[in-house]
Motif scaffolding. Structure first.
Motif, PDB file in Angstrom:
ATOM      1  N   ASP A  26     -15.766 -35.551-104.650  1.00 26.57           N
ATOM      2  CA  ASP A  26     -16.059 -36.955-104.356  1.00 26.57           C
ATOM      3  C   ASP A  26     -16.978 -37.134-103.148  1.00 26.57           C
ATOM      4  O   ASP A  26     -16.898 -36.361-102.198  1.00 26.57           O
ATOM      5  N   PRO A  27     -17.800 -38.206-103.179  1.00 23.76           N
ATOM      6  CA  PRO A  27     -18.567 -38.578-101.989  1.00 23.76           C
ATOM      7  C   PRO A  27     -17.652 -39.198-100.940  1.00 23.76           C
ATOM      8  O   PRO A  27     -16.495 -39.537-101.241  1.00 23.76           O
ATOM      9  N   MET A  28     -18.173 -39.366 -99.722  1.00 22.49           N
ATOM     10  CA  MET A  28     -17.404 -40.031 -98.674  1.00 22.49           C
ATOM     11  C   MET A  28     -17.255 -41.512 -99.052  1.00 22.49           C
ATOM     12  O   MET A  28     -18.212 -42.132 -99.490  1.00 22.49           O
ATOM     13  N   PRO A  29     -16.074 -42.108 -98.875  1.00 26.98           N
ATOM     14  CA  PRO A  29     -15.916 -43.541 -99.160  1.00 26.98           C
ATOM     15  C   PRO A  29     -16.764 -44.372 -98.209  1.00 26.98           C
ATOM     16  O   PRO A  29     -17.125 -43.906 -97.121  1.00 26.98           O
ATOM     17  N   ALA A  30     -17.073 -45.600 -98.576  1.00 25.47           N
ATOM     18  CA  ALA A  30     -17.971 -46.457 -97.784  1.00 25.47           C
ATOM     19  C   ALA A  30     -17.510 -46.553 -96.338  1.00 25.47           C
ATOM     20  O   ALA A  30     -18.312 -46.393 -95.414  1.00 25.47           O
ATOM     21  N   GLY A  31     -16.215 -46.754 -96.138  1.00 27.76           N
ATOM     22  CA  GLY A  31     -15.691 -46.946 -94.786  1.00 27.76           C
ATOM     23  C   GLY A  31     -15.927 -45.757 -93.885  1.00 27.76           C
ATOM     24  O   GLY A  31     -16.007 -45.886 -92.662  1.00 27.76           O
ATOM     25  N   PHE A  32     -16.093 -44.573 -94.491  1.00 22.04           N
ATOM     26  CA  PHE A  32     -16.328 -43.364 -93.682  1.00 22.04           C
ATOM     27  C   PHE A  32     -17.542 -43.573 -92.798  1.00 22.04           C
ATOM     28  O   PHE A  32     -17.524 -43.232 -91.603  1.00 22.04           O
ATOM     29  N   PHE A  91      -8.388 -34.365 -98.350  1.00 24.89           N
ATOM     30  CA  PHE A  91      -7.646 -35.643 -98.266  1.00 24.89           C
ATOM     31  C   PHE A  91      -7.875 -36.450 -99.556  1.00 24.89           C
ATOM     32  O   PHE A  91      -6.933 -36.980-100.148  1.00 24.89           O
ATOM     33  N   LEU A  92      -9.139 -36.514 -99.977  1.00 24.63           N
ATOM     34  CA  LEU A  92      -9.487 -37.324-101.149  1.00 24.63           C
ATOM     35  C   LEU A  92      -8.877 -36.743-102.414  1.00 24.63           C
ATOM     36  O   LEU A  92      -8.451 -37.472-103.312  1.00 24.63           O
ATOM     37  N   ALA A  93      -8.795 -35.420-102.493  1.00 23.38           N
ATOM     38  CA  ALA A  93      -8.319 -34.763-103.726  1.00 23.38           C
ATOM     39  C   ALA A  93      -6.832 -35.006-103.939  1.00 23.38           C
ATOM     40  O   ALA A  93      -6.368 -35.062-105.079  1.00 23.38           O
ATOM     41  N   TYR A  94      -6.049 -35.149-102.844  1.00 25.07           N
ATOM     42  CA  TYR A  94      -4.614 -35.382-103.034  1.00 25.07           C
ATOM     43  C   TYR A  94      -4.205 -36.821-102.715  1.00 25.07           C
ATOM     44  O   TYR A  94      -3.040 -37.112-102.457  1.00 25.07           O
TER      45      TYR A  94
END
Ligand SMILES: CC(=O)N[C@@H](CC(=O)O)C(=O)NC[C@H](CC1(C(=O)N[C@@H](Cc2ccc(O)cc2)C(=O)O)CCCC1)C(=O)O
Ligand SMILES: [Zn+2]
Length: 625
Positions: A306-312, A367-370
């Protein structure tokens, strides 16, 4: 959370599942609040933010204590439940660590002592007027000096100055810190804090296992040590090297002698062959800080992650602020609300920082994967897994193949000399680190169980440094010093064996991914970039979080349930053969105890007259000459 009170009841498994669902909803909110309070202190070190973080830590401890108490009263028979995941969640929820202590003041002191120790570390400065430098903080000033200076005395002044400004100021606080942590952890049934930390690996033979893994890799480290020692003797002069085979600790381009990449220029096997200077290329290509993160993000999305979420991009702290004190030590943060993930890093435009960017983003990818796991399972399969995931990308990213793919290298060298240049460069990070990654918690476990006492903190620390790393202090040390405190993870109270474990795991996984994508060729030239089957296999392991024992997660990606050094040995084998050839005339190894006579850091004085000048003015006069 309708947490019932009263006598021990044997709740049914269905009621237990209901309880866990309620817990998950509440825990996400409580954790989010707690992480935000920590973030605010780490990105703005003030008394007020310290107090707010401490209060939040106490609130979180009270919450986890209440949950545990409820489980033992309402679901006292949780251990008889049939569903493995439900049982595992209960098992984790009843083990609340330090929060089990029944003295709020002592629990508070654990939080405040850690914050104060981290604050001393993060605001420490060393002043080097005798070398024309002002007062430097660790990042970027002292880090850059240790990386770039080739002046024996200047390096020594920075090395000593940092230890005076950090560790030396922490000794009594750290002693209190150890005592109150040990007192608290006893309420959770552990003999000492080290036993609690090791319990996270769920492996009774863990201490033995890591010892065996290190012993299997020691010959490789010894060969690298002998080769680098010869090169540094040639550079600085034999007179500075003790006769027991050790290397002075301040000559490795790194404040802790843990990563030797910055002295590549002093040890390069074939200067006329190709080597990759990523820092220069980044500057030449007009990189800026954000671009470093975009390039790293593209690596992960190229393999289907996944890409970094916008808030990142809006909430992270990617550069050192000019207007306030922050904890510059890089870190990745999960805010446990399923969409807020950040990196805090005083990013600089250098190769080693570019690697750290990939490392921190590797944590965020995990973090994103789980993210869909229950809150209690949003962690690495063990903490070594989180670090292994953070680092594994570096094994693809640094290859000449990858450097060309992203425009940081013009031609891929295929000659043997360039290949050895590359392998040695990788070894200066990955092999040099092994004894360091192993010894930090050997010292800390010894402190927690009382074998190392405040009267022997520094002596035992140097015993381990001399024994495992084959390095020794460039000037006398005493128990007035507290050199462990000069390394972030000691005041920061971050366990360290996870990094040693990660250096084993990342090579096992890299080999598994390279096999998965059908790569044929030497392991050290494999780059999984743009191959989604690598990302798919990785995700199968990452998405588990800590919902299964780590051996299950290991099996998913490698087919084996054990750690093994074989992939790392395979990766470096061509280098090992070359080093043995280079070291034919060398005495491999060093004496396991520290030298009794530390060579003078000052060159032999030209005349006897100057011998009565005290060293610091001698130092200053030499610089003026
Ligand atoms: C909220 C929170 O704390 N989150 C955790 C992550 C998590 O647990 O989710 C976290 O961000 N920890 C910070 C820590 C930072 C670094 C580090 O301390 N590295 C070690 C060892 C090492 C050195 C070279 C290397 O290539 C790999 C490792 C050192 O510098 O000695 C700094 C440089 C790189 C990684 C980290 O990212 O591990
Ligand atoms: Zn990490």
């Amino acid at each position: 959370l309708a947490l019932g009170l009263g006598r021990a009841q044997a709740g049914t498994e269905a009621e237990g599942v209901q309880f866990l669902e309620e817990y998950n909803a509440k825990a996400g909110m409580v954790l989010n609040k707690n992480v935000k309070a920590s973030w605010n202190y780490y990105t703005n070190i003030t008394e007020e933010n310290l107090d707010i973080m401490t209060a939040s830590n106490l609130e979180y401890a009270a919450f986890s204590k209440e949950v545990a108490r409820n489980i033992t009263t309402r679901f006292s028979n949780w251990n008889t439940y049939t569903n493995a995941s439900v049982k595992r969640q209960f098992k984790k929820l009843v083990d609340i660590g330090f929060a089990a202590i029944n003295d709020t003041e002592k629990l508070k002191s654990i939080s405040t002592l850690e914050a104060e120790l981290t604050g001393i570390y993060s605001t420490g400065k060393a002043c080097l007027p005798e070398f024309g430098k002002g007062c430097l903080s660790l990042e970027p000033g002292l880090t850059d000096l240790m990386a770039g200076s080739r002046n024996y005395q200047e390096l020594l002044a920075a090395w000593k100055g940092w230890r005076d400004a950090s560790g030396k100021k922490m000794k009594s606080k750290y002693t209190q810190f150890v005592n109150v942590m040990n007192e608290a952890i006893a309420f959770s049934g552990y003999n000492d804090t080290g036993e609690y930390w090791r319990s996270w690996y769920e492996t009774p033979s863990f201490e033995e296992d890591v010892k065996n893994l290190y012993e299997q890799l020691r010959p490789l480290y010894e060969q690298l040590h002998a080769y680098v020692r010869r090169k540094l003797m040639n550079k600085y002069g034999k007179q500075y090297f003790p006769d027991n085979g050790h290397i002075p600790a301040h000559l490795f381009g790194n404040m802790w002698s843990q990563d030797w990449g910055n002295i590549y220029d002093l040890v390069e096997p074939y200067p006329d062959a190709t080597s990759v200077d990523i820092t220069a290329k980044m500057l030449e290509k007009g990189y800026n800080i954000t671009h470093m993160y975009r390039v790293a993000e593209e690596f992960f999305t190229s393999i289907g992650l996944d890409p970094m979420p916008a808030g990142f991009w809006t909430k992270s702290m990617l550069e050192k602020p000019a207007d306030r004190e922050v904890v510059c030590h890089a870190s990745a943060w999960d805010f446990y609300d399923g969409q807020d993930f950040r990196i805090k890093q005083c990013t600089a435009l250098t190769e080693s920082q570019f690697l750290t960017v990939h490392h921190e983003m590797g944590h965020v990818i995990y973090f994103l994967a789980y993210v869909n796991q229950p809150v209690i399972f949003r962690d690495g399969a063990n903490t070594g897994f989180h670090e292994g995931m953070a680092d594994i990308v570096s094994l693809s990213f640094q290859t000449p193949e990858h450097m060309k793919a992203i425009g940081l290298l013009d031609e891929i060298p295929t000659d043997n000399k360039s290949d050895l240049n590359f392998l040695l460069k990788m070894a200066l990070d990955k092999v040099a680190f092994l004894p360091f990654g192993y010894l930090i918690d050997q010292w800390r476990w010894s402190v927690f169980k009382g074998a190392t006492t405040p009267g022997t903190y520094n002596h035992d620390w140097w015993d381990l440094r001399c024994q495992y790393q084959g390095i020794s202090p460039p000037i006398e040390r005493s128990e007035d010093d507290f050199d462990p405190g000069a390394k972030y993870h000691i005041p920061g109270n971050t366990p360290y064996i996870r990094y040693f474990v990660s250096y084993i795991l990342q090579f096992q996984w890299h080999k598994a991914l390279c096999d998965e994508i059908g790569y044929v060729g030497p392991l050290h030239r494999c780059d999984v970039y743009r191959d989604v089957s690598a990302g798919n296999l990785l995700r199968e392991m990452l998405k588990l979080g800590s919902s299964k024992p780590w051996q299950d997660a290991m099996e998913v990606i490698t087919g084996s349930r054990e750690m093994s050094v074989l992939p790392m040995v395979e990766y470096f084998d061509p280098l090992l053969q070359w080093l043995k050839e280079q070291n034919k005339e060398e005495n491999i190894g060093w004496s396991s105890s520290c030298p009794t006579n530390i060579p003078s850091p000052y060159p032999p004085s030209p005349t006897s007259a100057s011998s009565n000048i005290n060293p610091s003015t001698l130092l200053a006069s030499m610089v003026l000459l």
